[in-house]
Design an enzyme around this catalytic site. Sequence first.
Site, mmCIF file in Angstrom:
data_model
loop_
_atom_site.group_PDB
_atom_site.id
_atom_site.type_symbol
_atom_site.label_atom_id
_atom_site.label_comp_id
_atom_site.label_asym_id
_atom_site.label_seq_id
_atom_site.Cartn_x
_atom_site.Cartn_y
_atom_site.Cartn_z
ATOM 1 N N LYS A 1 6.336 2.459 5.249
ATOM 2 C CA LYS A 1 6.363 1.034 5.576
ATOM 3 C C LYS A 1 5.971 0.828 7.030
ATOM 4 O O LYS A 1 6.537 1.447 7.931
ATOM 5 C CB LYS A 1 7.765 0.484 5.321
ATOM 6 C CG LYS A 1 7.904 -1.013 5.540
ATOM 7 C CD LYS A 1 9.317 -1.468 5.192
ATOM 8 C CE LYS A 1 9.474 -2.975 5.340
ATOM 9 N NZ LYS A 1 10.847 -3.406 4.973
ATOM 10 N N LYS B 1 -4.276 -6.329 5.440
ATOM 11 C CA LYS B 1 -3.124 -6.260 6.335
ATOM 12 C C LYS B 1 -2.849 -7.620 6.964
ATOM 13 O O LYS B 1 -3.779 -8.382 7.233
ATOM 14 C CB LYS B 1 -3.379 -5.289 7.499
ATOM 15 C CG LYS B 1 -3.451 -3.834 7.185
ATOM 16 C CD LYS B 1 -3.663 -3.076 8.498
ATOM 17 C CE LYS B 1 -3.727 -1.583 8.302
ATOM 18 N NZ LYS B 1 -3.902 -0.891 9.604
ATOM 19 N N ALA C 1 0.833 -1.201 0.000
ATOM 20 C CA ALA C 1 0.000 0.000 0.000
ATOM 21 C C ALA C 1 0.869 1.252 0.000
ATOM 22 O O ALA C 1 1.965 1.257 0.577
ATOM 23 C CB ALA C 1 -0.921 -0.006 1.211
ATOM 24 N N THR D 1 5.766 -0.657 10.671
ATOM 25 C CA THR D 1 6.723 -1.356 11.522
ATOM 26 C C THR D 1 6.132 -2.627 12.119
ATOM 27 O O THR D 1 6.865 -3.551 12.475
ATOM 28 C CB THR D 1 7.203 -0.445 12.664
ATOM 29 O OG1 THR D 1 6.071 -0.029 13.440
ATOM 30 C CG2 THR D 1 7.922 0.775 12.114
ATOM 31 N N ASP E 1 -13.287 0.517 11.287
ATOM 32 C CA ASP E 1 -13.641 -0.836 11.683
ATOM 33 C C ASP E 1 -12.715 -1.811 10.952
ATOM 34 O O ASP E 1 -12.126 -1.486 9.919
ATOM 35 C CB ASP E 1 -15.104 -1.124 11.336
ATOM 36 C CG ASP E 1 -15.632 -2.369 12.020
ATOM 37 O OD1 ASP E 1 -14.913 -2.931 12.870
ATOM 38 O OD2 ASP E 1 -16.764 -2.774 11.713
#
EC number: 2.7.11.5
Length: 610
Positions: free
Chosen positions: A363, A380, A359, A365, A419
């Site tokens: 970046k 994700k 995305a 972590t 959400d």
Amino acid sequence: MTATASHTRARPLGASEIEHATRIAEPDFDLLDALYRTDDPDDQARLLARVVLSAFDNYYAVSRRIPALAQAAFEARDWPVTVRLSKIRIGLYTACIDQLVPLLKAGLPELTTDEQLWPTAEAELLAAIEGRYEADFAFAFWQSLRRKLVSDEWRPVSYDAGSTARRTTSPAAVLKTTATTLPITAEVIAGILDEAGFRVPWRDRDGDAALAAQAIETALEPLSPRPGEPVKIEIADSGFLRNRGACLVGRIKLRDRGDMPMRNLPLLIALLNEKDGLVVDAVLTDSDELQYAFSSTLANYHATNPRYHELARLLYELMPKRPLGTQYSCIGFHHLGKVAVMSEILAEHRKTKEKLATAPGFKGTVAIAFTMPSSAYVLKIIRDHPTDDYKFDYFDGLDEVLRKYNLVHEIDRAGSMLDNIIYSNVKLDRAMFAPELLDELLEAGIGTVTLDRGALVFRHLIVQIKLTPLPLYLANASAAESRAAVINLGDCIKNNAAADIFNKDLDGRNYGVSRIRKVYLFDYDAVEPLTSVTVSRDGAAPGEFDNGMVFRPQEMLEGLRIDDPGLRRAFRDAHPELMQADYWEGMQQALRDGKVPKVMNYPASRRLRR
């Protein structure tokens, strides 16, 4: 909604009344006993389907009682009960499944391995739910329970069997229409308010109706209305209730006039129940403003009409920038929304042939975020270990980070936190992924991602609406847009605090800007309950935190990394209290006292009385 309104204050709900109304009935032990005793495969399939359908019916009955309880709590101004009902509802589905799973495992352990029983039992279930409105929901319940027992992969399975296959749903079945002519008068609006049927006296119904009619007339001006022109006002035959507020939702329709095509105007009438009576607080007539009011960053609405497909379709027609799947979620049907969202992601890929890639932005972590360029969603995973840029001395680990993402899903997100939809055991085609992303997922997500022949299998996969990271937005926005964004960032932080959420990593990179230019927190690995944070009045020591849990409000701007002096000044001028310990300690005390702080769900400019 109720048919008539009385002029007496509603009675508060008692704790025992709520407990009784929301208690899940026990499973049917007679059916379970019969299931355990039979050795006949056909009987096992039939009885398993009946056991699961009985459990679903128990769940669905309770879930449908909760909106009426929420309306009663709103009418009684019982704000802690409204919060409690939201928590009960969001945990109800899982609680019902968790009630049944251990009983089935103990009494029929072969369920976890018998590959022949499940298809036969599924056919029995589909036959039993044929023709029911909530058939798709019952089937989603079946799939959820099966995955718990079998640990199977998650698939976006929708109910579309036989003659009950759901066609494109029209919202007409949930709309009540008022036909009149322009201009829309206060009397017409007063009639719509009366039809809502709240059992609460109005503080000034006629005055509110006049102000609402005036706001609507102003909103109609760009549509070139003419006096005497026919107009229809369509209002959903449903109350939408959430925390301290309620709203009526619909649209205004002007028909084709020859020189003008059909014109539609979204309509939301926001209601508050104040100490001296019911009031119309605001009128929204812009799709983006409705989208904010119905955002998935807020707690879910309780909709008093049970026809969830028609309601979701209506909301989608009013807010087309927002995917259909999230419309289900915002009225509490998360598991249908979950199916719809994954189906949309797969459909986006089939249509565009785009690859999932890292995305845009900095970046992460703790998380690896990835998306397709034209997708409405970001996916994700949580890394096994944080990167070297991680700010804190201790990493809680994958399971604790997922717990925080689940926590945000289950609370009132106060209009300022996205959400999350969290999937388990999802399999996606390897060809969907760009090579660089594929390598990173397999290297940094060993505990979450595995390669299974031609597919990636995700132990956990988080999906959110796509945002533009705040630093990227500020780098490309105009001066006015940037100023509005940093002011909205302050509102976001305040709303998070009102939900007892504190982001100890106060870095602008953890916030994003939506399509409707609202700022939201979207990374949750560093969130903590605000009530557990020590607020420091001593600014002598450097750094934001000691041991990760001491917050120095006076250092907030340094933490947010807003480098532009003008934007820092705009933030400070708009939200001076955020840099003061008194504000934070006062919010903590209000939360400990069980108070429900007010959260603004729409622009202040839309309030009728400012």
